[in-house]
Design a protein around this motif. Structure first.
Motif, PDB file in Angstrom:
ATOM      1  N   GLN A  89       0.830  -1.205   0.000  1.00  0.00           N
ATOM      2  CA  GLN A  89       0.000   0.000   0.000  1.00  0.00           C
ATOM      3  C   GLN A  89       0.871   1.264   0.000  1.00  0.00           C
ATOM      4  O   GLN A  89       0.564   2.240  -0.685  1.00  0.00           O
ATOM      5  CB  GLN A  89      -0.932  -0.006   1.210  1.00  0.00           C
ATOM      6  N   VAL A  90       1.969   1.247   0.744  1.00  0.00           N
ATOM      7  CA  VAL A  90       2.897   2.383   0.752  1.00  0.00           C
ATOM      8  C   VAL A  90       3.480   2.596  -0.648  1.00  0.00           C
ATOM      9  O   VAL A  90       3.579   3.731  -1.128  1.00  0.00           O
ATOM     10  CB  VAL A  90       4.029   2.185   1.790  1.00  0.00           C
ATOM     11  N   MET A  91       3.842   1.512  -1.296  1.00  0.00           N
ATOM     12  CA  MET A  91       4.402   1.633  -2.656  1.00  0.00           C
ATOM     13  C   MET A  91       3.383   2.225  -3.617  1.00  0.00           C
ATOM     14  O   MET A  91       3.712   3.095  -4.414  1.00  0.00           O
ATOM     15  CB  MET A  91       4.879   0.267  -3.160  1.00  0.00           C
ATOM     16  N   GLU A  92       2.148   1.745  -3.528  1.00  0.00           N
ATOM     17  CA  GLU A  92       1.116   2.200  -4.460  1.00  0.00           C
ATOM     18  C   GLU A  92       0.621   3.611  -4.174  1.00  0.00           C
ATOM     19  O   GLU A  92       0.411   4.400  -5.092  1.00  0.00           O
ATOM     20  CB  GLU A  92      -0.066   1.232  -4.442  1.00  0.00           C
ATOM     21  N   LYS A  93       0.432   3.951  -2.913  1.00  0.00           N
ATOM     22  CA  LYS A  93      -0.176   5.238  -2.581  1.00  0.00           C
ATOM     23  C   LYS A  93       0.827   6.343  -2.266  1.00  0.00           C
ATOM     24  O   LYS A  93       0.461   7.511  -2.261  1.00  0.00           O
ATOM     25  CB  LYS A  93      -1.126   5.069  -1.401  1.00  0.00           C
ATOM     26  N   TYR A  94       2.082   5.964  -1.967  1.00  0.00           N
ATOM     27  CA  TYR A  94       3.064   6.984  -1.617  1.00  0.00           C
ATOM     28  C   TYR A  94       4.211   7.056  -2.628  1.00  0.00           C
ATOM     29  O   TYR A  94       4.444   8.081  -3.245  1.00  0.00           O
ATOM     30  CB  TYR A  94       3.605   6.724  -0.205  1.00  0.00           C
ATOM     31  N   TRP A  95       4.924   5.929  -2.788  1.00  0.00           N
ATOM     32  CA  TRP A  95       6.126   5.976  -3.619  1.00  0.00           C
ATOM     33  C   TRP A  95       5.849   6.089  -5.116  1.00  0.00           C
ATOM     34  O   TRP A  95       6.541   6.821  -5.818  1.00  0.00           O
ATOM     35  CB  TRP A  95       7.019   4.769  -3.327  1.00  0.00           C
ATOM     36  N   ARG A  96       4.867   5.365  -5.628  1.00  0.00           N
ATOM     37  CA  ARG A  96       4.583   5.439  -7.071  1.00  0.00           C
ATOM     38  C   ARG A  96       4.246   6.863  -7.500  1.00  0.00           C
ATOM     39  O   ARG A  96       4.855   7.392  -8.428  1.00  0.00           O
ATOM     40  CB  ARG A  96       3.477   4.469  -7.468  1.00  0.00           C
ATOM     41  N   PRO A  97       3.306   7.540  -6.831  1.00  0.00           N
ATOM     42  CA  PRO A  97       3.024   8.935  -7.217  1.00  0.00           C
ATOM     43  C   PRO A  97       4.244   9.846  -7.037  1.00  0.00           C
ATOM     44  O   PRO A  97       4.504  10.712  -7.875  1.00  0.00           O
ATOM     45  CB  PRO A  97       1.896   9.363  -6.282  1.00  0.00           C
ATOM     46  N   LYS A  98       4.993   9.632  -5.974  1.00  0.00           N
ATOM     47  CA  LYS A  98       6.157  10.479  -5.721  1.00  0.00           C
ATOM     48  C   LYS A  98       7.187  10.332  -6.834  1.00  0.00           C
ATOM     49  O   LYS A  98       7.751  11.323  -7.313  1.00  0.00           O
ATOM     50  CB  LYS A  98       6.779  10.131  -4.369  1.00  0.00           C
ATOM     51  N   ALA A 105       0.279  11.516  -1.294  1.00  0.00           N
ATOM     52  CA  ALA A 105      -0.532  11.482  -0.076  1.00  0.00           C
ATOM     53  C   ALA A 105       0.393  11.541   1.135  1.00  0.00           C
ATOM     54  O   ALA A 105       1.504  11.032   1.099  1.00  0.00           O
ATOM     55  CB  ALA A 105      -1.349  10.198  -0.040  1.00  0.00           C
ATOM     56  N   ASP A 106      -0.052  12.174   2.186  1.00  0.00           N
ATOM     57  CA  ASP A 106       0.729  12.240   3.422  1.00  0.00           C
ATOM     58  C   ASP A 106       0.759  10.843   4.034  1.00  0.00           C
ATOM     59  O   ASP A 106      -0.279  10.264   4.350  1.00  0.00           O
ATOM     60  CB  ASP A 106       0.076  13.238   4.380  1.00  0.00           C
ATOM     61  N   ILE A 107       1.948  10.311   4.209  1.00  0.00           N
ATOM     62  CA  ILE A 107       2.084   8.930   4.669  1.00  0.00           C
ATOM     63  C   ILE A 107       1.497   8.735   6.067  1.00  0.00           C
ATOM     64  O   ILE A 107       0.972   7.672   6.383  1.00  0.00           O
ATOM     65  CB  ILE A 107       3.558   8.465   4.588  1.00  0.00           C
TER      66      ILE A 107
END
Length: 120
Positions: A89-98, A105-107
Motif C-alpha cells: 500500500q505504501v508503494m502504491e499510494k506513496y512511492w509510485r506517485p512520488k 498522499a501524506d504517509i
C-alpha cells in the motif's frame, strides 16, 4: 558535562555521557522485547536517567543521530510493525506517485491508526 544521545532509527537507543565517559547505553528493544524496535526510545531514556541518577533538567546537551529519513517515517514504526500488504500500500499510494512527480498522499494520513501516541 551531561549529554543524552539518542538514535531514533531501526534500533532506537539512548546513551548518557558524563564528563566524556559513557555511563549508560541501551537499545529500546531491550525493554520492549521487540527486535529492531524503531519506536522513540522513551523507556531507554527513562532507564538511563534513573541509572545515572540524573534529572532531565540536569542535562547540558541532547544530541540526535539518525538516517536522513523524514520524521514522519519513525512515527509509523515502519520497519517493525508493517505487514507485506502495508508495504505494498505504501508503494502504491506513496512511492509510485512520488516517483512519477505527482501529488503524494501524506504517509501519516494513510496510516494514522499506526501511530502510538503513548510512546511520545
Amino acid at each position: 558535562m551531561k549529554i543524552l544521545g539518542l538514535v531514533w532509527d531501526i534500533t532506537s537507543s539512548a546513551a548518557i555521557s558524563i564528563d566524556n565517559t559513557i555511563r549508560y547505553a541501551s537499545s529500546e528493544e531491550r525493554f520492549s522485547r521487540q527486535k529492531s524496535d524503531e519506536q522513540y526510545p522513551k523507556t531507554a531514556i527513562e532507564k538511563g536517567l534513573n541509572f545515572c541518577d540524573i534529572n532531565p533538567t540536569d542535562l547540558d546537551l541532547i544530541v540526535f543521530g539518525s538516517q536522513q529519513m523524514p520524521f514522519k517515517y519513525y512515527l509509523l514504526n515502519f520497519d517493525c510493525k508493517f505487514s507485506v500488504g502495508d508495504h505494498i500500500q505504501v508503494m502504491e499510494k506513496y512511492w509510485r506517485p512520488k516517483l512519477k512527480g505527482k501529488k503524494v498522499a501524506d504517509i501519516t494520513e494513510l496510516f494514522k491508526d499506526r501511530i502510538d501516541k503513548s510512546r511520545y
